[in-house]
Scaffold this active site. Structure first.
Site, PDB file in Angstrom:
ATOM      1  N   GLY A  28       0.848  -1.192   0.000  1.00  9.99           N
ATOM      2  CA  GLY A  28       0.000   0.000   0.000  1.00  9.99           C
ATOM      3  C   GLY A  28       0.873   1.228   0.000  1.00  9.99           C
ATOM      4  O   GLY A  28       2.107   1.141   0.049  1.00  9.99           O
TER       5      GLY A  28
ATOM      6  N   GLY B 196       1.918   7.541   3.970  1.00  7.74           N
ATOM      7  CA  GLY B 196       2.041   8.988   3.851  1.00  7.74           C
ATOM      8  C   GLY B 196       3.318   9.401   3.152  1.00  7.74           C
ATOM      9  O   GLY B 196       3.345  10.373   2.407  1.00  7.74           O
TER      10      GLY B 196
ATOM     11  N   VAL C  13       5.892   4.178  -0.457  1.00  7.89           N
ATOM     12  CA  VAL C  13       5.199   2.911  -0.688  1.00  7.89           C
ATOM     13  C   VAL C  13       5.706   1.870   0.307  1.00  7.89           C
ATOM     14  O   VAL C  13       6.876   1.869   0.671  1.00  7.89           O
ATOM     15  CB  VAL C  13       5.441   2.430  -2.140  1.00  7.89           C
ATOM     16  CG1 VAL C  13       4.673   1.142  -2.423  1.00  7.89           C
ATOM     17  CG2 VAL C  13       5.036   3.524  -3.113  1.00  7.89           C
TER      18      VAL C  13
ATOM     19  N   LYS D 211       8.929   0.227   4.424  1.00  6.56           N
ATOM     20  CA  LYS D 211       8.468   1.490   3.862  1.00  6.56           C
ATOM     21  C   LYS D 211       9.654   2.189   3.228  1.00  6.56           C
ATOM     22  O   LYS D 211      10.649   2.488   3.904  1.00  6.56           O
ATOM     23  CB  LYS D 211       7.839   2.378   4.942  1.00  6.56           C
ATOM     24  CG  LYS D 211       7.321   3.695   4.379  1.00  6.56           C
ATOM     25  CD  LYS D 211       6.324   4.371   5.299  1.00  6.56           C
ATOM     26  CE  LYS D 211       7.032   5.168   6.389  1.00  6.56           C
ATOM     27  NZ  LYS D 211       6.067   5.872   7.259  1.00  6.56           N
TER      28      LYS D 211
ATOM     29  N   ASP E 150      -0.651  11.942  14.440  1.00  5.28           N
ATOM     30  CA  ASP E 150      -1.303  11.508  13.212  1.00  5.28           C
ATOM     31  C   ASP E 150      -2.111  10.243  13.480  1.00  5.28           C
ATOM     32  O   ASP E 150      -1.976   9.235  12.783  1.00  5.28           O
ATOM     33  CB  ASP E 150      -0.258  11.295  12.112  1.00  5.28           C
ATOM     34  CG  ASP E 150      -0.885  11.346  10.714  1.00  5.28           C
ATOM     35  OD1 ASP E 150      -2.070  11.750  10.603  1.00  5.28           O
ATOM     36  OD2 ASP E 150      -0.202  10.976   9.751  1.00  5.28           O
TER      37      ASP E 150
END
Ligand SMILES: *[C@@H]1O[C@H](CO)[C@@H](O)[C@H](O)[C@H]1NC(C)=O
Ligand SMILES: *[C@@H]1O[C@H](CO)[C@@H](O)[C@H](O)[C@H]1NC(C)=O
Ligand SMILES: *[C@@H]1O[C@H](CO)[C@@H](O)[C@H](O)[C@H]1NC(C)=O
Ligand SMILES: *[C@@H]1O[C@H](CO)[C@@H](O)[C@H](O)[C@H]1NC(C)=O
Ligand SMILES: *[C@@H]1O[C@H](CO)[C@@H](O)[C@H](O)[C@H]1NC(C)=O
Length: 860
Positions: free
Chosen positions: A560, A563, A566, A581, A678
């Protein structure tokens, strides 16, 4: 009366009756903590019993008696020292006496075979009075007796300062010195007679009830000039020519005068007429006194009584008192502070030699371990600093500390203190630093204190966690929260009281991967040892870019888009699954943030926080390697995209609890505390069995970095989840995380989009309030649940969500309270289900309620 026979040996009876006066004398040992006892040379002529023993002070500079007195009462205080060669050295001592923080008099016993007595008339400003002996040279201060006699308050009045006795005598040819019981106030009346005088006397008692209570034996005799026509003269030479003098004259006519005869005269004091012409009354006391002090020219004071021309008889005088003024400019330390520090001293049995007398003043005798705010002499000093580090203190933290209301720094470190950290520390508004490290304290650090920490208080305790060593299982009650929902349709007010009573959970041990890094601090908090520890750990976890490629099989399986890049699936050595990530080059997350996240994730460990397996930091290639969460994120699940199964209500509650625990750990369990900044449903990842973990700490901030830690210049986060207050002010605090968490809860309940411009109300919190006002509770709940929930628990979670998402941060609960409430909701859900007694979920829509929407956020 307080009558202390100083140095009275414990073997001797105390109190005893002093044979000469009939007064009770007691040992001084209860009023002083220091000094040694001695006895005058027995070969010396016999003296008054209370002068035989004495106390001397070879240690320390200031040694003080602490006497209980009544504030505002006028006292005659007498200090007597008779050396009597008690030490066989034949060196007479010389030292100073202080009353509280003020110099009173110098005692110099040279050539004073019968000792030195000093008297003062003093009004204490508090209920305790310190009488201090101060070593000023090589000799050792000593004292034979201390006496305190309360006097009436309306006699011996001064404009300022206190009265130090200079002379007190009555005019008689006898040599009988009078004191108690002749003088009920135990003033000592010496005698004086002059060949130019003649004594007259009476056997009758006079009326002495003019306040001064002059002894009868003083009033029975009087002096008149031997030469009928000569004036009556007295001169006195002062020890210190500049002293200011108060004069008291006592008259009583001792002769019964035939009718028509009278005695009338004027008084001249240093050549000036003093008061008015007087005619003493038969057997009745008249006292003439100064109202203002005078100085005597050249230090020689002169009193003259001159008969008026009409007077049949010459002037008469019974007694005279002369006092010099002593100024006591330095006010004592704030009385509350004194009481508190004395309690602390008593509780810990502190016997430091400097801890005597006034704690703050004079400055040169400041108690060690203390600091005070004493700017000028006319305002009471206050204690601002207390350092009892390494004093072997035992027991609990003294409650009296809370009464040191201006304390700024408190250091109790390196003692053997036990018990819990008391809540009252949080209420001490001036406190900026508390050091409690290296003690045996247990339990939880009170929430209020942690809140203060965020306001800038520096709290130093052992360990990293909110829970100090030992068990943290305690019964705690948090304040009752009330939420009012008002029915618009039926205009019925339903007040829902959330009474949250619960027991603490045992702190879960942190994840099995916990590293020995518990003391690592971020940024400027990193200490030298920590730096090396963290850098070792960082080396161990560092991967090269080629390793990253191998792990992800050349980025074969994207999971996926996060922020900042990928996320790919990967595995290390074919065993451990990971999520990698890769930070995109265009990422807004700069290198600093990347480093911060790495350091943070190496530091914090909690079962509900996604843990970091490793990272890659090569030029141009930044990657974070996390543990793999097989079930994706919460948002994905709610949307039904993950698979067709619907998350059950109880599973949703468990997920909410897990996420809340992770957040609670960041806010409360970590040191320094952190905000996530966040929190959203896509950052809540689900593992096997739907264990939830918080992820994505790229925006997290720890907030213990000095004064401005609260204020973040950049407002970051995700629209819809952003605290409207934070948005307005740019302040970042954990209550903003609570807001975001509230939004997540609303998503869990409603499965609505956080922001949806096509709805009547675009923001989820507004929409929920709108639906509540319409009374449409069933319409709020996620339709996918098909009513399969206990309405009672759903209702409670809904209330909680609305509290968390309250636009005003003050009304929001903290995460600790959130966790407790959610757990209760789950318990409630399970028990209702277990009993098969699900409350009729159809009943709730009947309750129509209104929710105040006026200050809800508008969608962004
Ligand atoms: C003594 O004098 C006072 C006033 O100076 C008076 O009130 C009182 O009655 C007198 N006492 C006697 C016993 O005469
Ligand atoms: C008495 O005093 C007056 C005035 O001072 C003086 O003139 C007179 O000589 C004195 N008398 C005696 C006997 O000293
Ligand atoms: C307290 O005193 C100790 C030893 O005297 C000292 O090391 C420490 O720095 C002091 N604490 C504070 C907060 O000043
Ligand atoms: C603090 O001071 C108040 C008022 O002076 C007193 O009533 C109270 O007992 C003190 N508290 C402690 C713990 O000493
Ligand atoms: C707190 O006390 C400990 C032990 O006495 C000491 O090592 C530490 O430096 C103190 N911290 C501060 C900030 O004063």
């Amino acid at each position: 009366f307080i009558s202390l026979d100083c140095g009275l040996a414990p073997s001797e009876a105390s109190p005893y009756i002093e044979p000469d006066t009939g007064l009770w004398f007691s040992s001084d040992s209860d009023f002083i903590q220091s000094g040694k006892i001695g006895k005058i040379d027995p070969s010396l002529p016999k003296t008054i019993k209370s002068y035989v023993t004495l106390r001397y002070f070879p240690d320390g500079i200031r040694n003080c008696y602490n006497l209980s007195v009544k504030q505002g009462t006028n006292y005659l205080m007498r200090f007597t020292a008779l050396y009597g060669n008690y030490d066989g050295l034949n060196i007479t001592p010389m030292f100073d006496l202080y009353v509280g923080p003020n110099f009173w008099v110098t005692i110099d016993l040279e050539n004073k075979i019968s000792g030195q007595s000093e008297e003062i008339i003093y009004i204490p400003r508090s209920n305790s009075l310190d009488l201090c002996l101060i070593k000023t040279g090589a000799t050792t201060p000593m004292v034979s007796s201390v006496e305190l006699r309360p006097l009436a308050n309306d006699i011996y009045i001064t404009e300022s300062g206190s009265l130090k006795s200079f002379k007190r005598y009555y005019l008689t040819s006898s040599d009988t010195i009078l004191s108690y019981p002749n003088d009920v106030k135990d003033r000592i009346w010496e005698t004086k007679f002059d060949p130019e005088w003649m004594q007259i006397s009476t056997a009758l008692e006079a009326n002495n009830s003019n306040g001064f209570l002059v002894p009868q034996n003083v009033l029975k005799t009087a002096a008149i000039p031997a030469n009928d026509t000569a004036p009556f003269n007295i001169t006195e030479e002062l020890d210190f020519p500049d002293d200011q003098i108060y004069l008291y004259l006592h008259f009583s006519e001792v002769q019964a005068l035939p009718i028509g005869d009278f005695r009338e005269f004027d008084i001249f004091w240093n050549g000036q007429q003093f008061d008015k012409t007087i005619r003493p009354e038969y057997l009745k006391t008249t006292t003439i006194k100064s109202t203002t002090p005078v100085t005597c020219k050249g230090g020689v004071c002169n009193l003259e009584l001159i008969r008026t021309t009409n007077s049949i008889l010459p002037p008469l005088l019974n007694a005279i008192e002369l006092y010099t003024v002593v100024k006591f400019p330095q006010v004592e330390t704030n009385e509350n502070d004194v009481v508190a520090i004395l309690k602390i001293k008593a509780q810990y049995g502190l016997n430091r030699i400097t801890w005597q007398g006034d704690p703050c003043v004079p400055q040169k005798f400041l108690w060690d371990g203390l600091n005070c705010n004493s700017t000028d002499t006319s305002t009471p000093p206050i204690i601002t600093y207390l350092n009892l580090s390494s004093n072997g203190l035992e027991g609990t933290i003294a409650a009296a500390i809370q009464n040191l209301t201006h304390l700024e720094k408190l250091d109790l470190s390196n003692n053997n203190l036990t018990g819990e950290v008391p809540e009252f520390l949080a209420n001490m508004k001036s406190l900026m630093l508390i050091n409690l490290s290296k003690n045996n304290l247990i339990g939880l650090i009170p929430q209020a204190l942690l809140d203060r920490e965020k306001e800038g208080l520096q709290l130093i305790v052992d360990g990293e966690h909110r829970c100090l060593s030992g068990s943290c299982v305690t019964e705690k009650k948090i304040p009752v929260k009330t939420v009012a929902f008002v029915s618009s349709a039926t205009v019925m007010v339903i007040i829902v009281l959330l009474v949250l009573i619960f027991a603490f959970k045992k702190k879960k041990s942190s994840s099995s991967k916990a590293l020995p890094l518990s003391s690592i601090k971020l940024g400027e908090n990193v200490t030298s040892t920590n730096i090396s520890e963290i850098s070792i750990e960082m080396k161990r976890r560092k991967f090269t870019y080629s390793e990253v490629m191998k792990i992800t099989k050349n980025l074969a399986r994207p999971l996926g888009e996060g922020g900042f890049g990928v996320v790919y699936h990967g595995d290390i050595n074919g065993s451990q699954q990971v999520a990698v990530k890769l930070l995109s080059q265009s990422s807004t997350q700069g290198y600093k943030e990347f480093k911060a996240e790495v350091e943070l994730l190496l530091r914090v460990h909690h079962i509900n926080l996604v843990s970091l397996v490793g990272y890659c930091d090569e030029r141009g290639h930044l990657a974070l390697i996390y543990e793999y969460m097989s079930n994706g994120d919460l948002k994905h699940h709610l949307s039904g995209k993950h698979d067709s199964s619907v998350l059950k209500w109880s599973t949703r509650l468990q997920i909410a609890i897990d996420a809340a625990l992770g957040l609670e750990y960041l806010h409360i369990g970590c040191r320094p505390p952190m905000v996530h900044r966040d929190v959203k449903s896509t950052n809540i990842l689900l593992g096997e069995g739907f264990t939830a973990k918080l992820a994505d700490f790229g925006l997290s901030r720890s907030f213990q970095l000095g004064g401005e830690y609260h204020v973040s210049t950049v407002v970051a986060g995700t629209p819809g989840y952003l605290d409207p207050e934070c948005y307005r002010t740019g302040r970042l605090a954990e209550l903003s995380d609570v807001y975001s968490f509230g939004v997540v809860l609303l998503e869990i309940i409603t499965n609505q989009d956080v922001v949806d411009q096509t709805r009547e109300k675009s923001h989820i919190a507004e929409w929920t309030a709108f639906m509540l006002n319409r009374g449409d509770i069933a319409g709020i709940m996620d339709p996918n649940l098909h009513g399969d929930y206990n309405s009672h628990s759903a209702w409670r979670v809904l209330e909680l969500a609305m509290l968390c998402a309250n636009p005003s941060s003050e009304k929001r609960p903290n995460m600790f309270q959130v966790v407790i409430e959610l757990k209760e909701c789950l318990t409630c859900e399970m028990s209702m289900k277990g009993n098969g007694q699900d409350m009729d979920s159809q009943s709730s829509p009947k309750v129509s309620i209104s929710y105040d929407t006026k200050d809800l956020p508008s969608a962004r």
